[in-house]
Design a protein around this motif. Structure first.
Motif, short mmCIF file in Angstrom:
data_model
loop_
_atom_site.label_atom_id
_atom_site.label_comp_id
_atom_site.label_asym_id
_atom_site.label_seq_id
_atom_site.Cartn_x
_atom_site.Cartn_y
_atom_site.Cartn_z
N HIS A 47 10.19 -32.79 65.72
CA HIS A 47 9.57 -32.79 67.04
C HIS A 47 8.24 -33.38 67.17
CE1 HIS A 47 8.21 -31.63 71.02
NE2 HIS A 47 9.54 -31.65 71.19
N PRO A 48 7.65 -34.29 67.58
CA PRO A 48 6.36 -34.81 67.52
C PRO A 48 5.20 -33.98 67.72
CG PRO A 48 7.70 -35.90 69.27
CD PRO A 48 8.39 -34.94 68.93
N LEU A 49 5.30 -32.99 68.55
CA LEU A 49 4.42 -31.95 68.53
C LEU A 49 4.14 -31.11 67.32
CD1 LEU A 49 4.68 -30.35 72.08
CD2 LEU A 49 2.85 -31.92 71.10
N ALA A 50 5.32 -30.69 66.61
CA ALA A 50 5.26 -30.07 65.38
C ALA A 50 4.61 -30.85 64.43
CB ALA A 50 6.64 -29.62 65.08
N LEU A 51 4.79 -32.31 64.50
CA LEU A 51 4.13 -33.23 63.28
C LEU A 51 2.67 -33.21 63.57
CD1 LEU A 51 6.58 -36.03 63.38
CD2 LEU A 51 6.49 -34.17 61.71
N LYS A 52 2.04 -33.06 64.65
CA LYS A 52 0.58 -32.90 64.79
C LYS A 52 -0.28 -31.52 64.40
CE LYS A 52 0.77 -36.77 68.10
NZ LYS A 52 0.85 -36.94 69.54
N LEU A 53 0.64 -30.64 63.99
CA LEU A 53 0.26 -29.27 63.75
C LEU A 53 -0.85 -29.47 62.95
CD1 LEU A 53 0.55 -26.30 64.44
CD2 LEU A 53 2.15 -26.46 62.65
N SER A 54 -0.87 -30.03 61.91
CA SER A 54 -1.88 -30.16 60.91
C SER A 54 -3.20 -30.59 61.54
CB SER A 54 -1.54 -30.92 59.50
OG SER A 54 -1.18 -32.18 59.90
N VAL A 55 -3.18 -31.74 62.04
CA VAL A 55 -4.44 -32.34 62.89
C VAL A 55 -4.85 -31.35 63.92
CG1 VAL A 55 -5.08 -34.20 64.56
CG2 VAL A 55 -3.29 -34.63 62.83
N ASN A 56 -4.15 -30.56 64.53
CA ASN A 56 -4.87 -29.47 65.39
C ASN A 56 -5.32 -28.46 64.80
OD1 ASN A 56 -3.79 -30.68 67.81
ND2 ASN A 56 -1.77 -29.48 67.69
N LEU A 57 -4.95 -28.18 63.41
CA LEU A 57 -5.44 -27.08 62.76
C LEU A 57 -6.74 -27.56 62.20
CD1 LEU A 57 -2.44 -25.70 60.90
CD2 LEU A 57 -3.65 -24.45 62.74
#
Length: 89
Positions: A47-57
């Protein structure tokens, strides 16, 4: 060119604004991380939101640093550390 230090009132105001902006950024990114983790657990890691998890962290780390810089500016802890400090980090 030597710069003069900021007056104490200005330093406290800028420190407060840095802490406030870091806190607001942290709350927003915490919500985004919650949505990403939820989508990761339901849909999967594609999922695209899950792929951006590291950027959010990384953004959460940046918001914590903003708050730390603001707190140091409010306190006035701008003294450089000694070359041989007798203390633990």
């Amino acid at each position: 060119m030597a710069t003069r230090p900021l007056p104490p009132i200005t330093r406290r105001l800028i420190g407060f604004m840095l802490m406030l902006s870091g806190g607001m950024m942290g709350v927003g990114l915490l919500l985004k991380v919650y949505v990403a983790v939820y989508s990761w657990s339901t849909v999967g890691y594609q999922h695209p939101l899950a792929l951006k998890l590291s950027v959010n962290l990384v953004g959460l780390l940046a918001s914590g640093l903003l708050m730390r810089i603001g707190l140091r500016m409010r306190r006035g802890d701008n003294a450089p550390r000694g070359p041989n400090p007798n203390e633990m980090l």
